[in-house]
Design a protein around this motif. Structure first.
Motif, PDB file in Angstrom:
ATOM      1  N   PRO A  72     -17.755  -3.827  44.297  1.00 33.43           N
ATOM      2  CA  PRO A  72     -17.824  -2.457  44.830  1.00 33.43           C
ATOM      3  C   PRO A  72     -16.653  -2.180  45.767  1.00 33.43           C
ATOM      4  O   PRO A  72     -16.186  -3.073  46.472  1.00 33.43           O
ATOM      5  N   LYS A  73     -16.191  -0.963  45.777  1.00 32.59           N
ATOM      6  CA  LYS A  73     -15.069  -0.588  46.638  1.00 32.59           C
ATOM      7  C   LYS A  73     -15.499  -0.632  48.100  1.00 32.59           C
ATOM      8  O   LYS A  73     -16.509  -0.048  48.490  1.00 32.59           O
ATOM      9  N   THR A  74     -14.737  -1.342  48.926  1.00 35.28           N
ATOM     10  CA  THR A  74     -15.025  -1.460  50.345  1.00 35.28           C
ATOM     11  C   THR A  74     -13.739  -1.304  51.141  1.00 35.28           C
ATOM     12  O   THR A  74     -12.661  -1.706  50.695  1.00 35.28           O
ATOM     13  N   ASN A  75     -13.871  -0.731  52.328  1.00 38.07           N
ATOM     14  CA  ASN A  75     -12.718  -0.540  53.215  1.00 38.07           C
ATOM     15  C   ASN A  75     -11.557   0.151  52.510  1.00 38.07           C
ATOM     16  O   ASN A  75     -10.379  -0.141  52.782  1.00 38.07           O
ATOM     17  N   GLY A  76     -11.884   1.052  51.581  1.00 36.84           N
ATOM     18  CA  GLY A  76     -10.857   1.831  50.907  1.00 36.84           C
ATOM     19  C   GLY A  76     -10.046   1.084  49.876  1.00 36.84           C
ATOM     20  O   GLY A  76      -9.014   1.584  49.419  1.00 36.84           O
ATOM     21  N   SER A  77     -10.475  -0.132  49.473  1.00 38.78           N
ATOM     22  CA  SER A  77      -9.683  -0.910  48.517  1.00 38.78           C
ATOM     23  C   SER A  77     -10.563  -1.445  47.392  1.00 38.78           C
ATOM     24  O   SER A  77     -11.767  -1.646  47.564  1.00 38.78           O
ATOM     25  N   ASN A  78      -9.926  -1.688  46.230  1.00 39.51           N
ATOM     26  CA  ASN A  78     -10.611  -2.271  45.080  1.00 39.51           C
ATOM     27  C   ASN A  78     -10.298  -3.760  45.032  1.00 39.51           C
ATOM     28  O   ASN A  78      -9.150  -4.170  45.203  1.00 39.51           O
ATOM     29  N   SER A 130     -21.707  -5.079  41.565  1.00 38.99           N
ATOM     30  CA  SER A 130     -20.530  -5.492  40.810  1.00 38.99           C
ATOM     31  C   SER A 130     -20.731  -5.268  39.313  1.00 38.99           C
ATOM     32  O   SER A 130     -21.855  -5.127  38.829  1.00 38.99           O
ATOM     33  N   GLN A 131     -19.609  -5.267  38.594  1.00 38.37           N
ATOM     34  CA  GLN A 131     -19.611  -5.228  37.136  1.00 38.37           C
ATOM     35  C   GLN A 131     -18.902  -6.492  36.629  1.00 38.37           C
ATOM     36  O   GLN A 131     -18.020  -7.033  37.296  1.00 38.37           O
ATOM     37  N   ILE A 132     -19.305  -6.943  35.447  1.00 37.17           N
ATOM     38  CA  ILE A 132     -18.731  -8.158  34.874  1.00 37.17           C
ATOM     39  C   ILE A 132     -17.830  -7.777  33.705  1.00 37.17           C
ATOM     40  O   ILE A 132     -18.300  -7.170  32.734  1.00 37.17           O
ATOM     41  N   HIS A 133     -16.556  -8.129  33.802  1.00 40.73           N
ATOM     42  CA  HIS A 133     -15.594  -7.804  32.751  1.00 40.73           C
ATOM     43  C   HIS A 133     -15.140  -9.095  32.072  1.00 40.73           C
ATOM     44  O   HIS A 133     -14.865 -10.099  32.736  1.00 40.73           O
TER      45      HIS A 133
END
Length: 319
Positions: free
Chosen positions: A56-62, A80-83
């Motif tokens: 998940p996006k945190t502190n403005g970053s991926n 989260s997602q699994i790729h």
């Protein structure tokens, strides 16, 4: 005659090219064996598969995290997602006769029940409820069992797909559930591997803290440490459970802290910052006094975090 010679030359060139390509795969596979020392089979998907967690996006970053497949079990964060990515060179060179991938994923509940998961590009799961009408009417008769069933459709992938993704956004997954992923090469005797993922609450944490400290005013004339009660609020990055031991042991926390101590006959309050380490049990701090006859004097402290010490001890005893 010339035509035959030309055909033989072309055939030899193709065979040499194919052999060179296979040799390249062997070199790639051997390089990967430096990290995954358990399979020397180029047809084994573990040698050309990368599984990445998109957090998940945190502190403005991926941010992303690549799993070490040699581990067999690792931890993911909720949301989260699994790729899944496959090395295109392996799939293209092996071809349909050497590579027919099947990707299956499911949630295994604490009670051992199974919930299949969609894998985009590979597996489609259709859900249905048997005897649903009895449930909707609120009247289950004749002791009929109500079952929740899944139809799993597996797409054949003969070198056509190089990636897939497991969407966990809408799934109800508890901390004690397991996400199990199977990747199999159906073309080569079903050789493959399994990856198990479990939820873990890692990342930035914030919580109140308190404990016992020794405080000393950092000026001449103050030679003794005074016992003090401390209370504050700290921020700490909690590593993933699969991280190195020293990452957990030395992971620091920091935040504002108040110290209350007796200075001769005067009760003194100090305010400053603290830094904790060693499983967040030992703290070091400093600041300035804010009241009394010694108002405005700098001090430093060393102490124990009672709350975190108790939690750490309880956790170790459970293990």
């Amino acid at each position: 005659m010339k035509t035959k010679i030309l055909l033989l030359f072309l055939l030899f060139t193709i065979m040499l090219s194919a052999q060179t390509t296979i040799d390249e795969l062997q070199k790639i596979q051997e390089a990967k064996l430096s990290k995954n020392k358990f399979s020397d089979n180029i047809y084994d998907p573990i040698n050309f598969t990368t599984i990445t967690e998109r957090l998940p996006k945190t502190n403005g970053s991926n941010t992303t995290y690549k799993f070490m497949l040699a581990a067999g079990l690792d931890y993911i964060k909720k949301g989260s997602q699994i790729h899944i990515d496959f090395d295109r060179k392996f799939i293209d060179v092996l071809g349909s006769s050497g590579c027919n991938l099947q990707v299956l994923a499911y949630i295994q509940r604490k009670d051992k029940t199974i919930k299949p998961l969609n894998v985009f590009g590979f597996t489609v799961v259709e859900e249905k409820v048997e005897n649903a009408d009895f449930m909707k009417n609120g009247n289950v008769q004749n002791s009929k069992d109500v079952k929740y069933l899944y139809t799993v459709n597996v797409n054949k992938t003969n070198g056509e797909s190089y990636s897939g993704e497991i969407n966990l956004a809408w799934e109800e997954i508890s901390d004690e559930d397991k996400i199990i992923l199977h990747i199999t090469n159906k073309a080569k005797n079903n050789i493959g591997f399994t990856m198990v993922l479990v939820y873990d609450d890692f990342g930035w944490k914030q919580n109140p803290t308190g404990g016992f400290s020794f405080v000393k005013i950092a000026e001449k004339g103050f030679t003794e440490f005074s016992p003090a009660a401390s209370i504050g609020y700290v921020f700490r990055f909690q590593p993933r459970r699969s991280s190195y031991f020293w990452g957990h042991f030395l992971s620091p926390s920091f935040g504002p802290m108040l110290h209350v101590f007796q200075n001769n006959e005067n009760t003194t309050i100090g305010a400053g910052l603290s830094l904790s380490t060693f499983y967040n049990t030992v703290s070091f701090g400093g600041g300035w006094t804010i009241n009394g006859v010694n108002h405005g004097k700098p001090y430093f402290s060393i102490g124990l975090n009672f709350i975190e010490s108790y939690n750490t001890l309880t956790s170790l005893l459970k293990k």
